[in-house]
Design a protein around this motif. Structure first.
Motif, mmCIF file in Angstrom:
data_model
loop_
_atom_site.group_PDB
_atom_site.id
_atom_site.type_symbol
_atom_site.label_atom_id
_atom_site.label_comp_id
_atom_site.label_asym_id
_atom_site.label_seq_id
_atom_site.Cartn_x
_atom_site.Cartn_y
_atom_site.Cartn_z
ATOM 1 N N ASP A 196 115.760 17.023 113.613
ATOM 2 C CA ASP A 196 115.457 15.761 112.949
ATOM 3 C C ASP A 196 116.051 14.655 113.812
ATOM 4 O OD1 ASP A 196 114.762 13.760 111.236
ATOM 5 O OD2 ASP A 196 116.348 14.173 109.771
ATOM 6 N N ALA A 197 115.206 14.064 114.653
ATOM 7 C CA ALA A 197 115.688 13.080 115.616
ATOM 8 C C ALA A 197 114.932 11.771 115.483
ATOM 9 C CB ALA A 197 115.536 13.621 117.039
ATOM 10 N N LYS A 198 115.619 10.681 115.809
ATOM 11 C CA LYS A 198 115.003 9.362 115.821
ATOM 12 C C LYS A 198 115.269 8.700 117.170
ATOM 13 C CE LYS A 198 114.885 8.271 110.891
ATOM 14 N NZ LYS A 198 115.290 7.284 109.848
ATOM 15 N N ALA A 199 114.337 7.835 117.564
ATOM 16 C CA ALA A 199 114.467 7.117 118.831
ATOM 17 C C ALA A 199 113.904 5.719 118.667
ATOM 18 C CB ALA A 199 113.743 7.864 119.952
ATOM 19 N N GLN A 200 114.304 4.839 119.559
ATOM 20 C CA GLN A 200 113.786 3.475 119.529
ATOM 21 C C GLN A 200 113.497 3.013 120.953
ATOM 22 O OE1 GLN A 200 116.266 0.553 117.616
ATOM 23 N NE2 GLN A 200 114.676 -1.007 117.648
ATOM 24 N N VAL A 201 112.389 2.297 121.104
ATOM 25 C CA VAL A 201 112.042 1.698 122.392
ATOM 26 C C VAL A 201 112.585 0.277 122.411
ATOM 27 C CG1 VAL A 201 110.157 0.947 123.888
ATOM 28 C CG2 VAL A 201 109.979 3.110 122.644
ATOM 29 N N ILE A 202 113.421 -0.016 123.408
ATOM 30 C CA ILE A 202 114.000 -1.347 123.566
ATOM 31 C C ILE A 202 113.793 -1.785 125.008
ATOM 32 C CG2 ILE A 202 116.084 -2.748 123.445
ATOM 33 C CD1 ILE A 202 117.204 -0.841 121.422
ATOM 34 N N VAL A 210 117.375 7.637 122.301
ATOM 35 C CA VAL A 210 117.542 8.522 121.149
ATOM 36 C C VAL A 210 118.744 8.003 120.368
ATOM 37 C CG1 VAL A 210 118.225 10.841 120.402
ATOM 38 C CG2 VAL A 210 116.463 10.550 122.144
ATOM 39 N N LEU A 211 118.620 7.944 119.037
ATOM 40 C CA LEU A 211 119.637 7.303 118.212
ATOM 41 C C LEU A 211 120.747 8.264 117.788
ATOM 42 C CD1 LEU A 211 117.373 5.101 115.890
ATOM 43 C CD2 LEU A 211 118.381 4.546 118.114
ATOM 44 N N LYS A 212 121.918 7.691 117.653
ATOM 45 C CA LYS A 212 123.089 8.423 117.164
ATOM 46 C C LYS A 212 122.759 9.121 115.845
ATOM 47 C CE LYS A 212 127.833 7.492 115.618
ATOM 48 N NZ LYS A 212 128.858 6.425 115.455
ATOM 49 N N GLY A 213 123.233 10.371 115.706
ATOM 50 C CA GLY A 213 122.975 11.141 114.489
ATOM 51 C C GLY A 213 121.766 12.040 114.576
ATOM 52 N N TYR A 236 121.557 7.178 123.141
ATOM 53 C CA TYR A 236 121.504 7.608 124.542
ATOM 54 C C TYR A 236 120.148 7.272 125.152
ATOM 55 C CZ TYR A 236 122.320 10.230 128.763
ATOM 56 O OH TYR A 236 122.494 10.575 130.090
ATOM 57 N N LEU A 237 120.183 6.681 126.342
ATOM 58 C CA LEU A 237 118.978 6.287 127.065
ATOM 59 C C LEU A 237 118.426 7.462 127.858
ATOM 60 C CD1 LEU A 237 116.961 4.231 128.284
ATOM 61 C CD2 LEU A 237 118.734 3.667 129.971
ATOM 62 N N PHE A 238 117.146 7.786 127.626
ATOM 63 C CA PHE A 238 116.459 8.824 128.382
ATOM 64 C C PHE A 238 115.430 8.190 129.317
ATOM 65 C CE2 PHE A 238 118.176 11.499 125.072
ATOM 66 C CZ PHE A 238 118.395 12.712 125.703
ATOM 67 N N SER A 239 115.081 8.915 130.361
ATOM 68 C CA SER A 239 114.114 8.397 131.329
ATOM 69 C C SER A 239 112.702 8.366 130.764
ATOM 70 C CB SER A 239 114.152 9.236 132.610
ATOM 71 O OG SER A 239 113.832 10.593 132.336
ATOM 72 N N SER A 240 112.437 9.163 129.726
ATOM 73 C CA SER A 240 111.095 9.222 129.146
ATOM 74 C C SER A 240 111.166 9.921 127.784
ATOM 75 C CB SER A 240 110.146 10.008 130.063
ATOM 76 O OG SER A 240 110.521 11.387 130.084
ATOM 77 N N ALA A 282 113.597 13.294 126.536
ATOM 78 C CA ALA A 282 114.320 13.337 125.264
ATOM 79 C C ALA A 282 113.852 14.515 124.414
ATOM 80 C CB ALA A 282 114.093 12.023 124.510
ATOM 81 N N GLY A 283 112.542 14.712 124.338
ATOM 82 C CA GLY A 283 112.006 15.810 123.540
ATOM 83 C C GLY A 283 112.440 17.170 124.056
#
Length: 304
Positions: free
Chosen positions: A205-211, A217-220, A259-263, A267-268
């Motif tokens: 169960d993961a969440k991410a945000q594009v900024i 990928v978001l904490k938690g 955490y910042l991922f390259s893509s 992250a997946g």
């Protein structure tokens, strides 16, 4: 309001792989970047005789996502780089392939200023977790008057702007979307979910945000403990590093920070323990479109 910046780049020898200078308009700093093969030419430049901070960098084929980096300072950068160019047996450093140095355009940057910059740059590199930092323990250096501290904080901000433009991404400012989300949740901002994505399958169960076009990928966020494709590149290199560094808690398999991922796919893969087409597997939280479909909609909604 965000303002644009003008960065002036100059290819000293006309080659993108040679010596390069960079400046920001109205900034007193000056940046030089060069491959190690150009060191004999670099140290003859007037900037190298000044007080400055420098970065020795190499790109590890075993872990290409995380360059090896050493951060140092000197009141005579040319001589310090000559020392680093020696063999390990002679007290040098063998690992580096590129060097980047930051000095002032005038004589107002002192040894005290540069020690402050070095200690804070090491702290930023450690916190960002985007490189293999080869420095030992760095001492906190805060012996500056209040006005000088403000000047050096601004200087640091400009370094974080310029270096990513030159390909040195280990110092760029990291966003903290989880903190922003908590605030904006209370303000009931309807646009906050425009660029929030979820990855929800068994044990995950993961969440991410594009900024600013980057995928955090978001904490938690929960991570699958098992790895089904151990030979996959991200399983061999990236995931173990994140576990070892505590970005992912190795006991509960949960992200302890944003955490910042390259893509999205990187992250997946780390989260699922296998190869992942993140563009299809991440879904937008407001309309459940895949990342791929969401991105396509952003373009198609523009009227030309």
């Amino acid at each position: 309001m965000t303002h644009g910046k003008s960065i002036k780049l100059f290819l000293v020898d006309g080659s993108p792989n040679g010596i390069l200078t960079a400046e920001i308009i109205n900034w007193t700093g000056h940046v030089l970047s060069a491959p190690r093969t150009k060191l004999s030419e670099l140290i003859q430049r007037e900037e190298c005789s000044r007080t400055g901070v420098y970065f020795l960098v190499s790109y590890d084929p075993e872990n290409p996502l995380y360059p090896k980096v050493y951060i140092g300072e000197s009141d005579d950068v040319a001589n310090r780089l000559k020392q680093h160019n020696r063999t390990e047996e002679a007290g040098g450093k063998d690992f580096w392939e590129k060097v980047c140095l930051v000095t002032g355009k005038d004589q107002n940057i002192t040894k005290t200023h540069i020690k402050y910059l070095e200690s804070h740059l090491i702290e930023i590199a450690k916190k960002n977790g985007q490189c293999q930092l080869l420095n030992g323990t760095a001492h906190q250096y805060c012996r500056l008057p209040e006005s000088d501290t403000a000047d050096m904080e601004y200087f640091l901000e400009q370094i974080q702007v310029v270096l990513p433009v030159l390909g040195y991404e280990f110092l760029k400012e990291m966003k903290h979307p989880s903190d922003v989300l908590k605030v904006q949740d209370k303000l009931i901002n309807p646009r906050i979910e425009d660029a929030i994505f979820y990855l929800s399958v068994k044990d995950v169960d993961a969440k991410a945000q594009v900024i600013d076009g980057e995928f955090y990928v978001l904490k938690g966020s929960k991570v699958r403990p098992e790895v089904s494709q151990p030979n996959h590149n991200y399983m061999k290199n990236l995931r173990p590093v994140l576990l070892a560094n505590g970005v992912i808690d190795p006991n509960i398999f949960e992200f302890t920070q944003d955490y910042l991922f390259s893509s999205p796919s990187a992250a997946g893969a780390v989260i699922l323990g296998r190869a992942s087409n993140g563009r299809k597997e991440w879904k937008n939280s407001s309309n459940h479109l895949s990342y791929e479909e969401w991105q396509q909609n952003q373009v198609e909604q523009i009227s030309l």
